[in-house]
Motif scaffolding. Sequence first.
Motif, PDB file in Angstrom:
ATOM      1  N   PRO A 134       0.625  -1.226  -0.075  1.00  0.00           N
ATOM      2  CA  PRO A 134       0.003  -0.092   0.017  1.00  0.00           C
ATOM      3  C   PRO A 134       0.925   1.316   0.028  1.00  0.00           C
ATOM      4  N   GLU A 135       1.818   1.337   0.741  1.00  0.00           N
ATOM      5  CA  GLU A 135       2.888   2.349   0.640  1.00  0.00           C
ATOM      6  C   GLU A 135       3.241   2.885  -0.687  1.00  0.00           C
ATOM      7  N   SER A 136       3.795   1.890  -1.500  1.00  0.00           N
ATOM      8  CA  SER A 136       4.289   1.857  -2.771  1.00  0.00           C
ATOM      9  C   SER A 136       2.999   2.490  -3.576  1.00  0.00           C
ATOM     10  N   ALA A 137       2.010   1.723  -3.625  1.00  0.00           N
ATOM     11  CA  ALA A 137       0.752   2.185  -4.588  1.00  0.00           C
ATOM     12  C   ALA A 137       0.355   3.611  -4.199  1.00  0.00           C
ATOM     13  N   LYS A 138       0.313   3.942  -3.075  1.00  0.00           N
ATOM     14  CA  LYS A 138       0.104   5.503  -2.635  1.00  0.00           C
ATOM     15  C   LYS A 138       1.018   6.450  -3.463  1.00  0.00           C
ATOM     16  N   LYS A 139       2.126   5.951  -3.996  1.00  0.00           N
ATOM     17  CA  LYS A 139       3.314   7.006  -4.538  1.00  0.00           C
ATOM     18  C   LYS A 139       2.759   6.884  -5.980  1.00  0.00           C
ATOM     19  N   LEU A 140       1.737   6.313  -6.736  1.00  0.00           N
ATOM     20  CA  LEU A 140       1.488   6.321  -8.149  1.00  0.00           C
ATOM     21  C   LEU A 140       0.798   7.690  -8.467  1.00  0.00           C
ATOM     22  N   LYS A 141       1.175   8.303  -9.470  1.00  0.00           N
ATOM     23  CA  LYS A 141       0.583   9.774  -9.899  1.00  0.00           C
ATOM     24  C   LYS A 141      -1.001   9.468 -10.245  1.00  0.00           C
ATOM     25  N   GLU A 142      -1.320   8.563 -10.966  1.00  0.00           N
ATOM     26  CA  GLU A 142      -2.418   8.214 -11.171  1.00  0.00           C
ATOM     27  C   GLU A 142      -2.764   6.791 -11.887  1.00  0.00           C
ATOM     28  N   ILE A 143      -4.018   6.169 -11.965  1.00  0.00           N
ATOM     29  CA  ILE A 143      -4.298   5.032 -12.575  1.00  0.00           C
ATOM     30  C   ILE A 143      -5.104   5.330 -13.847  1.00  0.00           C
ATOM     31  N   CYS A 144      -4.607   5.237 -15.012  1.00  0.00           N
ATOM     32  CA  CYS A 144      -5.536   5.611 -15.997  1.00  0.00           C
ATOM     33  C   CYS A 144      -5.982   4.151 -16.759  1.00  0.00           C
ATOM     34  N   LEU A 145      -7.050   3.715 -16.482  1.00  0.00           N
ATOM     35  CA  LEU A 145      -7.528   2.455 -16.717  1.00  0.00           C
ATOM     36  C   LEU A 145      -8.487   2.082 -17.916  1.00  0.00           C
ATOM     37  N   MET A 146      -8.181   1.320 -18.722  1.00  0.00           N
ATOM     38  CA  MET A 146      -9.247   0.768 -19.619  1.00  0.00           C
ATOM     39  C   MET A 146     -10.276  -0.132 -18.834  1.00  0.00           C
ATOM     40  N   GLY A 147     -11.452   0.385 -18.742  1.00  0.00           N
ATOM     41  CA  GLY A 147     -12.555  -0.640 -18.025  1.00  0.00           C
ATOM     42  C   GLY A 147     -13.770   0.149 -17.748  1.00  0.00           C
ATOM     43  N   GLY A 148     -14.915  -0.687 -17.387  1.00  0.00           N
ATOM     44  CA  GLY A 148     -15.939   0.153 -16.835  1.00  0.00           C
ATOM     45  C   GLY A 148     -16.723   0.653 -18.143  1.00  0.00           C
ATOM     46  N   SER A 149     -17.923   1.438 -17.850  1.00  0.00           N
ATOM     47  CA  SER A 149     -18.756   1.911 -18.614  1.00  0.00           C
ATOM     48  C   SER A 149     -19.623   2.959 -17.719  1.00  0.00           C
ATOM     49  N   ALA A 150     -19.999   4.072 -18.454  1.00  0.00           N
ATOM     50  CA  ALA A 150     -21.064   4.964 -17.682  1.00  0.00           C
ATOM     51  C   ALA A 150     -22.253   4.775 -18.726  1.00  0.00           C
ATOM     52  N   SER A 151     -22.288   3.756 -19.277  1.00  0.00           N
ATOM     53  CA  SER A 151     -23.485   3.375 -20.282  1.00  0.00           C
ATOM     54  C   SER A 151     -23.698   1.957 -20.106  1.00  0.00           C
ATOM     55  N   VAL A 152     -23.550   1.134 -21.160  1.00  0.00           N
ATOM     56  CA  VAL A 152     -23.715  -0.319 -21.272  1.00  0.00           C
ATOM     57  C   VAL A 152     -22.602  -0.986 -21.339  1.00  0.00           C
ATOM     58  N   GLY A 153     -22.655  -2.261 -21.071  1.00  0.00           N
ATOM     59  CA  GLY A 153     -21.689  -3.181 -20.832  1.00  0.00           C
ATOM     60  C   GLY A 153     -21.351  -3.725 -22.464  1.00  0.00           C
ATOM     61  N   ASN A 154     -20.384  -4.870 -22.343  1.00  0.00           N
ATOM     62  CA  ASN A 154     -20.037  -5.682 -23.507  1.00  0.00           C
ATOM     63  C   ASN A 154     -20.124  -7.173 -23.091  1.00  0.00           C
ATOM     64  N   ALA A 155     -19.346  -7.512 -22.020  1.00  0.00           N
ATOM     65  CA  ALA A 155     -19.118  -8.821 -21.485  1.00  0.00           C
ATOM     66  C   ALA A 155     -20.775  -9.255 -21.053  1.00  0.00           C
ATOM     67  N   THR A 156     -21.477  -8.451 -20.451  1.00  0.00           N
ATOM     68  CA  THR A 156     -22.778  -8.600 -20.173  1.00  0.00           C
ATOM     69  C   THR A 156     -23.452  -6.997 -20.358  1.00  0.00           C
ATOM     70  N   ALA A 157     -25.135  -7.410 -20.333  1.00  0.00           N
ATOM     71  CA  ALA A 157     -25.737  -6.101 -20.582  1.00  0.00           C
ATOM     72  C   ALA A 157     -25.233  -4.933 -19.962  1.00  0.00           C
ATOM     73  N   MET A 158     -24.664  -4.879 -18.608  1.00  0.00           N
ATOM     74  CA  MET A 158     -24.234  -3.893 -17.917  1.00  0.00           C
ATOM     75  C   MET A 158     -22.668  -3.677 -17.561  1.00  0.00           C
ATOM     76  N   ALA A 159     -22.110  -4.849 -17.934  1.00  0.00           N
ATOM     77  CA  ALA A 159     -20.534  -4.868 -17.453  1.00  0.00           C
ATOM     78  C   ALA A 159     -19.470  -4.914 -18.462  1.00  0.00           C
TER      79      ALA A 159
END
Length: 311
Positions: A134-159
């Motif tokens: 956790p102490e190392s992880a806190k030093k990250l500037k940011e996590i820019c992740l490919m994932g999620g959706s504010a609309s609909v899903g692809n693996a399932t209807a909403m995920a």
Amino acid sequence: MILDVDTGFDDAFAVLFAAMSKEINLLGITCVDGNTNVDQVVKNTLIVLDAAGAGEIPVAKGATRPLVEEPLYAEHIHGADGMGDLGLPESKRKIDSRSAIDLLRDLVEGSKEAVTLVPVAPLTNIANFITTYPESAKKLKEICLMGGSASVGNATAMAEFNIWHDPEAADIVFRSGIPITMYGLDVFYHPLVTESEAVQLQRSSNQSAQFAGKLLQACIKKLKQNVTLGDYGAVAAVLRPALLKTEVFDVGVEVAHGLVRGMTVVDRRPRLELMIEPRRIPGAARTNVVLDLDAKAFKDLWFTTVDSNWI
Ligand code: RIB
Ligand code: CA
């Protein structure tokens, strides 16, 4: 920058770009079970580094399965080998002897500048890194992740697949307090490549362009449609924030077993601050959600980086 991948074809477009971009100091790559099994992900990632003509970039093997549930792969999209079943020759590169989370810890601790972590895969490695170091992880500037959706899903209807593959891991990452940009399905399919562009790449004298063109054309034939540069967009989002339309929302991950397990619940209600606490998503992270982008500029950046002859 550090990438976390489950190299499938669109992870390959991200790795190729990150390894070739003169704007990126690619410190290392960690591999995780996702589109295909993690051993195949490692093999695919090393092949892509060869195609990029990359130097010695440490690549480490990570989680072989999600934190809780059994893995559910995506061969119907990415092929049995995860990269279009092109039968590409294996790389002679060696993987790093460290585990993924030990490599992440060492790279973050060893970097003079704050590191941006770009996971474009299920978040199992990232969750393990946050909980173990956790102490190392806190030093990250940011996590820019490919994932999620504010609309609909692809693996399932909403995920979306990366979250759905390991929702418990995603829940740990979104609750971590580390600044997060969510590059989700709302923009994931915007930078689309046509077959004629794929053919043009294969005519280039650059081996990276020929590799990319071959992979793109194989995917276009398999999916019978233009193909997205996908995960690459999360890398470009770090370099070109001015090309994005983003908004900060409360985001939570559904881990309950049911219709919407793996959904990123994005609270887009206005004036959330007026809401009484129990009516907000418990423990939600204030997340920078990408809602739109300049797809042509994203494509141009990728093509001109991967193929120096591109016009
Ligand atoms: O939902 C798309 C994501 O799932 C991409 O990262 C793709 O590579 C797969 O991992
Ligand atoms: Ca991926």
